[in-house]
Design an enzyme around this catalytic site. Structure first.
Site, short mmCIF file in Angstrom:
data_model
loop_
_atom_site.label_atom_id
_atom_site.label_comp_id
_atom_site.label_asym_id
_atom_site.label_seq_id
_atom_site.Cartn_x
_atom_site.Cartn_y
_atom_site.Cartn_z
N CYS A 2 -3.41 -4.18 -15.83
CA CYS A 2 -3.41 -3.24 -16.95
C CYS A 2 -3.91 -1.86 -16.55
O CYS A 2 -4.82 -1.73 -15.72
CB CYS A 2 -4.33 -3.74 -18.06
SG CYS A 2 -3.95 -5.37 -18.62
N ARG A 27 0.34 -0.79 -10.34
CA ARG A 27 -0.67 -1.84 -10.48
C ARG A 27 -0.08 -3.13 -11.00
O ARG A 27 -0.72 -4.18 -10.90
CB ARG A 27 -1.76 -1.37 -11.45
CG ARG A 27 -2.58 -0.21 -10.91
CD ARG A 27 -3.39 0.41 -12.02
NE ARG A 27 -4.39 -0.50 -12.53
CZ ARG A 27 -5.67 -0.43 -12.22
NH1 ARG A 27 -6.09 0.47 -11.38
NH2 ARG A 27 -6.53 -1.27 -12.73
N TRP A 73 -0.65 -6.16 -18.68
CA TRP A 73 -0.31 -7.32 -17.85
C TRP A 73 -0.82 -8.51 -18.65
O TRP A 73 -2.03 -8.66 -18.82
CB TRP A 73 -1.04 -7.20 -16.52
CG TRP A 73 -0.46 -7.94 -15.38
CD1 TRP A 73 0.67 -7.60 -14.69
CD2 TRP A 73 -0.97 -9.11 -14.73
NE1 TRP A 73 0.88 -8.49 -13.67
CE2 TRP A 73 -0.11 -9.42 -13.67
CE3 TRP A 73 -2.08 -9.93 -14.94
CZ2 TRP A 73 -0.31 -10.51 -12.83
CZ3 TRP A 73 -2.27 -11.00 -14.10
CH2 TRP A 73 -1.40 -11.30 -13.06
N ASN A 105 -8.52 -2.94 -21.10
CA ASN A 105 -8.32 -3.72 -19.88
C ASN A 105 -9.45 -4.73 -19.80
O ASN A 105 -10.57 -4.42 -20.17
CB ASN A 105 -8.42 -2.84 -18.63
CG ASN A 105 -7.21 -1.95 -18.45
OD1 ASN A 105 -6.27 -2.05 -19.21
ND2 ASN A 105 -7.26 -1.10 -17.44
N GLY A 106 -9.14 -5.92 -19.26
CA GLY A 106 -10.18 -6.94 -19.14
C GLY A 106 -9.87 -8.12 -20.06
O GLY A 106 -8.80 -8.17 -20.67
N GLU A 486 -1.72 -13.60 7.64
CA GLU A 486 -1.36 -12.38 6.92
C GLU A 486 0.16 -12.16 6.99
O GLU A 486 0.78 -11.75 6.00
CB GLU A 486 -2.13 -11.19 7.51
CG GLU A 486 -1.73 -9.82 7.01
CD GLU A 486 -1.65 -9.69 5.49
OE1 GLU A 486 -2.33 -10.43 4.77
OE2 GLU A 486 -0.88 -8.82 5.04
N LYS A 490 2.45 -11.78 3.65
CA LYS A 490 3.28 -10.59 3.38
C LYS A 490 4.71 -11.03 3.14
O LYS A 490 5.38 -10.55 2.24
CB LYS A 490 3.19 -9.66 4.59
CG LYS A 490 3.44 -8.24 4.30
CD LYS A 490 2.18 -7.47 3.96
CE LYS A 490 1.40 -8.06 2.84
NZ LYS A 490 0.05 -7.62 2.73
N GLU A 493 5.10 -12.75 -0.28
CA GLU A 493 4.84 -11.85 -1.41
C GLU A 493 6.07 -11.07 -1.82
O GLU A 493 6.32 -10.87 -3.01
CB GLU A 493 3.75 -10.83 -1.03
CG GLU A 493 2.34 -11.29 -1.24
CD GLU A 493 1.31 -10.20 -0.92
OE1 GLU A 493 0.41 -10.00 -1.72
OE2 GLU A 493 1.43 -9.55 0.14
N HIS A 509 0.01 -31.97 15.01
CA HIS A 509 -0.75 -32.91 14.17
C HIS A 509 -0.13 -33.08 12.79
O HIS A 509 -0.82 -33.50 11.86
CB HIS A 509 -2.20 -32.46 14.07
CG HIS A 509 -2.93 -32.45 15.39
ND1 HIS A 509 -3.10 -33.59 16.14
CD2 HIS A 509 -3.47 -31.43 16.10
CE1 HIS A 509 -3.74 -33.28 17.25
NE2 HIS A 509 -3.98 -31.98 17.26
N LYS A 605 -1.27 -5.06 -8.12
CA LYS A 605 -1.91 -4.42 -6.97
C LYS A 605 -3.41 -4.66 -7.00
O LYS A 605 -4.04 -4.85 -5.98
CB LYS A 605 -1.61 -2.92 -7.04
CG LYS A 605 -2.24 -2.10 -5.92
CD LYS A 605 -1.56 -2.39 -4.61
CE LYS A 605 -2.16 -1.66 -3.44
NZ LYS A 605 -1.86 -2.35 -2.17
C1 G6P Z 1 -4.30 -8.91 -5.24
C2 G6P Z 1 -3.12 -8.32 -4.50
C3 G6P Z 1 -3.20 -8.67 -3.03
C4 G6P Z 1 -4.54 -8.20 -2.47
C5 G6P Z 1 -5.71 -8.79 -3.25
C6 G6P Z 1 -7.03 -8.15 -2.86
O1 G6P Z 1 -4.20 -10.29 -5.28
O2 G6P Z 1 -1.89 -8.77 -5.04
O3 G6P Z 1 -2.14 -8.04 -2.35
O4 G6P Z 1 -4.62 -8.58 -1.12
O5 G6P Z 1 -5.53 -8.53 -4.63
O6 G6P Z 1 -7.03 -6.81 -3.25
P1 G6P Z 1 -8.13 -5.78 -2.80
O7 G6P Z 1 -7.83 -4.52 -3.57
O8 G6P Z 1 -9.46 -6.37 -3.16
O9 G6P Z 1 -8.00 -5.60 -1.33
#
Ligand code: G6P
Length: 610
Positions: A2, A27, A73, A105-106, A486, A490, A493, A509, A605
């Site tokens: 949000c 976001r 959101w 928000n929240g 990672e 990626k 995602e 294993h 985000k």
């Molecule tokens: C969300 C995003 C991820 C990100 C994570 C941590 O889940 O979708 O892509 O890695 O938050 O975000 P930060 O801002 O704490 O690095």
């Protein structure tokens, strides 16, 4: 997640609100709305979908110099126009009738009870949201001023909120409050801006005030007045943000994700400036607020982050163990807080976060502090919640990251950990020779990343091959494993393909059972002491018909369908360079599949709720 915007001043509010909401789109959200107070009363417009759909739904004339807006959101209730913000509550008993509008928000934890109490009092609720209850509580408060009504209301809320309240009975002001969700004020020339994130105000002003939890403010065209829940005045001056509007532009790029991948050489150069001490072969990290004695005191390092930040924490823990020989590990911040963690005085806790607003990480920070631990931050967004709560830290200086899938901020986190590891190592047993070797390697990283991103042909070919596999593995060992994790993250995602990371050594294993020509493997294979063992494991894959895309160093001979090479760094830093092709792999696979790269479905985000 949000987003909140607000404006009060001499200009037409609507275009400023729409522009602010557009800046906050990255976001993640599912509906949007604005309320504007004009000469002929207040108008509210809301719509499901993108901000441009909201814009299309606006009446031709929506005059007014004060307004609030929101991207939502969904948490309480599905994405729908009725659930979109601003939520409103009418005071039909007033003559003429007045209305309270709220953006929020929240999450309000006691929303159910508050809604039930309002309904029992005869209020007809029109949405499923917690926010509508806030609007009604403010409208019904027995108070002379809007500030008193807001204070009386927040006293009844449990949970997290950033609120902006517009009341037609008090058209000269917006009242805001913060508890657990970010909120800033932008200070202009006889105009004020409100936003949940500096990117929404950066076009208008560089002067901002960050609200802390428990703070409220009256915002008028002439300025702001901050106060606490018990109505005590808070004195706070505006600070200058360095982010510029240009940094939020796409420029010639098709996607922010690619722009951010390509920016890494320059952004890293900036991050390293002034932080490498060649004379003493260490890192200069004044912001940590830890002198050499304090740095020596720690016998363990515990890193807390979520998502990609957690994986970078794993990479960082390995770097710290390698260079400083201090036991280190990383844990998802989302789990840490709920397992009644033991906080040790001789452990250095490190919170890592791009946004500095991730609720799970912020709560973990509070848990450590509450129990008397020392916690520092590796944070990108200056002045963010986590950055302000920690005892010290290393700002990442990656610049704004707009794409939901984090790339440059990850690289900066990894380099931040390398600096921390160097500083911890050099007050212990890391020799000046080894320190110098690491400093030199760090200085080379920007140029080397430039080489990798400039030479993308192999990556594009590999990405197109992988894009059509229903499922794939990413494998790596020891230093290479966080890079594999990672890389898989990626890939899934933004391409929506199932990608799973394993330690190369663990394949035999269990997961080897899945290897077939339909399930390719991306293998992270640095030219290090484990090379022969890695080669053996890759043979086991190819012997079963599995295809391999290898990311390795020049001169390494592997039995792979495609080999992508990166320049050598210090072995401890190799995982950082090996990660860059995985960013490009995910990008080009999503591009080949025609997916919405910068805004993947279901993801936000910055996850500011638990
Ligand atoms: C969300 C995003 C991820 C990100 C994570 C941590 O889940 O979708 O892509 O890695 O938050 O975000 P930060 O801002 O704490 O690095």
């Amino acid at each position: 997640m949000c987003g909140i915007v607000g404006y009060i001043g001499g200009q037409a509010a609507t275009p400023i609100l729409i522009d602010g909401l557009t800046q906050l789109e990255y976001r993640g959200y599912d509906s949007a709305g604005i309320a504007v107070l004009g000469p002929t009363g207040a108008r509210r417009v809301r719509s499901v979908g993108r901000v441009r759909e909201l814009e299309a739904a606006l009446p031709k004339r929506l005059a007014g110099k004060v307004g609030i807006g929101h991207t939502r959101w969904a948490t309480h209730g599905a994405p729908s126009e009725a659930n979109a913000h601003p939520q409103a509550a009418d005071r039909s008993t007033d003559a003429p009738p007045t209305t309270v509008f709220v953006v929020h928000n929240g999450i309000i934890d006691n929303a159910r009870a508050l809604r039930a109490a309002l309904e029992a009092d005869g209020v007809e609720l029109t949405s499923d949201t917690d926010t509508e209850a806030i609007a009604h509580l403010i409208a019904r408060a027995d108070a002379d001023t809007l500030e008193e009504a807001v204070l009386a209301t927040i006293a009844r809320l449990t949970g997290t909120y950033a609120l902006a309240v517009l009341d037609t009975a008090h058209p000269d002001r917006i009242v805001v409050a913060r508890n657990g969700s970010p909120l800033i004020l932008g200070v202009g020339d006889r105009e004020m801006f409100i936003a949940s994130d500096a990117s929404a105000v950066v076009r208008h002003t560089s002067q901002v005030v960050h609200l802390d939890d428990g703070e409220c403010a009256t915002v008028t065209a002439g300025g702001f007045h901050l106060f606490t829940a018990d109505a005590q005045h808070v004195g706070k001056a505006a600070t200058t943000i360095t982010m510029t509007a240009d940094e939020l532009e796409l420029g010639d790029h098709q996607h922010f994700m690619l722009k951010e991948i390509l920016e890494q050489p320059q952004s890293l150069e900036r991050m390293l400036t002034g932080r490498l001490d060649e004379r003493f072969a260490t890192a200069r990290l004044d912001g940590l607020n830890l002198d050499p004695q304090a740095l020596r005191r720690f016998r363990r390092v515990k890193i807390l982050g979520c998502g990609s930040a957690y994986y970078m924490g794993q990479l960082g823990a390995q770097l710290i163990e390698d260079l400083a020989r201090v036991p280190a590990d990383a844990e998802p911040a989302s789990e840490f807080r709920y397992r009644n963690p033991i906080i040790e005085p001789e452990t250095l806790y490190v919170a890592v976060s791009q946004s500095g607003e991730t609720a799970d990480t912020a709560f973990a920070v509070q848990e450590v502090k509450r129990k008397g631990g020392t916690i520092v931050g590796l944070v990108n967004v200056v002045g963010s919640t986590i950055a302000r709560e920690v005892d010290g830290g290393i700002y990442l200086h990656a610049g704004p990251e707009v794409a939901v899938a984090s790339t440059k901020a990850n690289t900066h986190m990894a380099v931040g950990f390398a600096l921390l590891a160097l500083a911890l190592g050099r007050v212990r047993d890391l020799s000046i020779t080894d320190g110098t070797r690491i400093v030199k390697a760090l200085k080379e990283l920007p140029r080397q990343i430039g080489e990798i991103v400039a030479d993308g042909d192999k990556v594009v070919e590999a990405a197109e091959l992988l894009a059509h596999a229903p499922s794939l593995f990413f494998v790596g060992r020891v230093r290479g494993y966080p890079t594999a994790r990672e890389g898989a993250q990626k890939f899934k995602e933004i391409s929506y393909r199932h990608a799973e990371a394993y330690q190369t050594s663990e394949l035999k294993h269990g997961p080897l059972a899945l290897i077939s020509p339909e399930l390719p493997t991306v293998a992270i294979v640095p030219d290090d002491e484990l090379l022969d063992r890695n080669i053996g494991a890759l043979h086991e894959i190819s012997a079963r018909g599995g295809e391999i895309i290898a990311i390795t160093h020049d001169g390494v001979e592997l039995d792979a369908r495609l080999t992508i090479t990166v320049p050598r760094s210090a072995p401890e830093l190799d995982p950082i360079l090996l990660m860059i092709p995985t960013q490009l792999l995910a990008y080009h696979a999503a591009l080949a599949l025609g997916e919405n790269i910068d805004k993947p479905r279901n993801l936000a985000k910055s996850v500011t709720v638990e």
